[in-house]
Design an enzyme around this catalytic site. Structure first.
Site, PDB file in Angstrom:
ATOM      1  N   ALA A 121       0.816  -1.223   0.000  1.00 49.77           N
ATOM      2  CA  ALA A 121       0.000   0.000   0.000  1.00 49.77           C
ATOM      3  C   ALA A 121       0.847   1.270   0.000  1.00 49.77           C
ATOM      4  O   ALA A 121       0.302   2.376  -0.050  1.00 49.77           O
ATOM      5  CB  ALA A 121      -0.923   0.001   1.216  1.00 49.77           C
ATOM      6  N   ASP A 122       2.184   1.144   0.037  1.00 50.18           N
ATOM      7  CA  ASP A 122       3.038   2.324   0.105  1.00 50.18           C
ATOM      8  C   ASP A 122       3.039   3.079  -1.231  1.00 50.18           C
ATOM      9  O   ASP A 122       3.365   2.509  -2.287  1.00 50.18           O
ATOM     10  CB  ASP A 122       4.471   1.913   0.473  1.00 50.18           C
ATOM     11  CG  ASP A 122       5.359   3.114   0.742  1.00 50.18           C
ATOM     12  OD1 ASP A 122       5.444   3.527   1.903  1.00 50.18           O
ATOM     13  OD2 ASP A 122       5.946   3.650  -0.218  1.00 50.18           O
ATOM     14  N   ILE A 123       2.681   4.361  -1.182  1.00 47.78           N
ATOM     15  CA  ILE A 123       2.555   5.159  -2.409  1.00 47.78           C
ATOM     16  C   ILE A 123       3.907   5.326  -3.101  1.00 47.78           C
ATOM     17  O   ILE A 123       3.999   5.313  -4.334  1.00 47.78           O
ATOM     18  CB  ILE A 123       1.926   6.533  -2.078  1.00 47.78           C
ATOM     19  CG1 ILE A 123       0.474   6.336  -1.636  1.00 47.78           C
ATOM     20  CG2 ILE A 123       1.971   7.468  -3.287  1.00 47.78           C
ATOM     21  CD1 ILE A 123      -0.175   7.566  -1.045  1.00 47.78           C
TER      22      ILE A 123
END
Length: 289
Positions: free
Chosen positions: A243-245
């Site tokens: 989920a890390d942008i």
């Protein structure tokens, strides 16, 4: 005063570490001198500054480590080796990615190790503060927190102890521009640590899955925060925060995509990165910094 010279297995690119650490305004770094002043605590939790200076090269890495009290030397040296991962050989990691779909990134950033936060409480609090904030404001908010409630010694800032934060009122963090929820999360978690309900010293002996299960039960700690604690607090080698942008943007750039990759695409690409997913994450971040 004490001083020790440490040889580290090559390749090891200390300049890249220092460049990355300069993004945090709390870090005291001298790029010209190739050194960093670490805010560590001895076994009695007293603040102690340890200077780490590179005196070798990428292919022959040598470091000079110096501190204040001789009695603290062994414990603090152990911490420095843990933080900079000096006992982890990067060669197997580099070899693993040579024929992978990240080969170009690993070639460009070869010798960049996984560097840990300076202690586990520091890491947990920083991750909680950084949740859902842009990086620039997250660093500012963290600096305000440390400079208001921590302590300074010879120009080096030390994170406060959980006992200090446990005694605060939520309004004291709100004054620093913390949201009410974030103020509650940081203070309530600190109270759990200070009261012995959450024992951070037990985490290193637990598996990634056990730590995830334990920490996500705490209000204000989600999977993203736990993954970052596992990665930058404990140095676990096989973490990939889907989920890390930043990772999503790095993959979009690397694979020349028109939009951010799907979870399914990320899982498929990452199959060949095991068991070094943490290094894939680190090098992807590096590729867009």
């Amino acid at each position: 005063m004490w001083m020790e010279t440490i040889d580290v297995t090559a390749p090891y690119h200390f300049e890249r570490i220092l460049e990355r650490l300069t993004s945090d305004p709390l870090n005291v770094i001298d790029l010209d001198n190739r050194s960093i002043s670490l805010p560590l605590r001895n076994k009695d939790q007293e603040p102690s500054i340890v200077l780490v200076k590179a005196i070798g090269t990428i292919e022959q890495p040598v470091f000079q480590v110096s501190g204040e009290k001789e009695a603290d030397k062994d414990d603090l040296l152990k911490e420095v080796k843990r933080i900079f991962q000096w006992e982890t050989n990067l060669l197997p990691v580099m070899e693993h990615f040579k024929l992978s779909n990240l080969a170009a990134i690993f070639e460009e950033h070869a010798g960049t190790p996984l560097v840990l936060d300076f202690n586990l409480y520091h890491c947990l609090v920083k991750c909680m503060i950084h949740q859902q904030l842009n990086l620039s404001f997250a660093h500012k908010l963290t600096a305000r927190f440390v400079q208001t409630f921590g302590e300074q010694k010879d120009g080096v800032w030390f994170y406060p102890l959980p006992e200090s934060i446990a005694g605060l009122d939520y309004s004291q963090l709100r004054e620093l521009q913390f949201s009410m929820r974030k103020a509650e999360y940081v203070i309530d978690t600190s109270r759990m640590i200070a009261g012995g309900e959450l024992r951070l010293e037990e985490l290193p002996s637990l598996s990634d899955e056990e730590i995830m299960e334990k920490l996500v039960k705490i209000r204000g700690i989600g999977p993203w925060t736990v993954q970052n604690v596992l990665l930058f607090g404990l140095g676990r080698p096989n973490l990939f925060p889907l989920a890390d942008i930043g990772i999503q943007n790095a993959l979009k750039k690397h694979f020349g995509l028109e939009k951010k990759p799907t979870k399914e695409e990320m899982l498929e690409w990452s199959k060949e990165w095991h068991p070094f997913l943490s290094y894939a994450s680190l090098y992807l971040w590096r590729s867009i910094e």
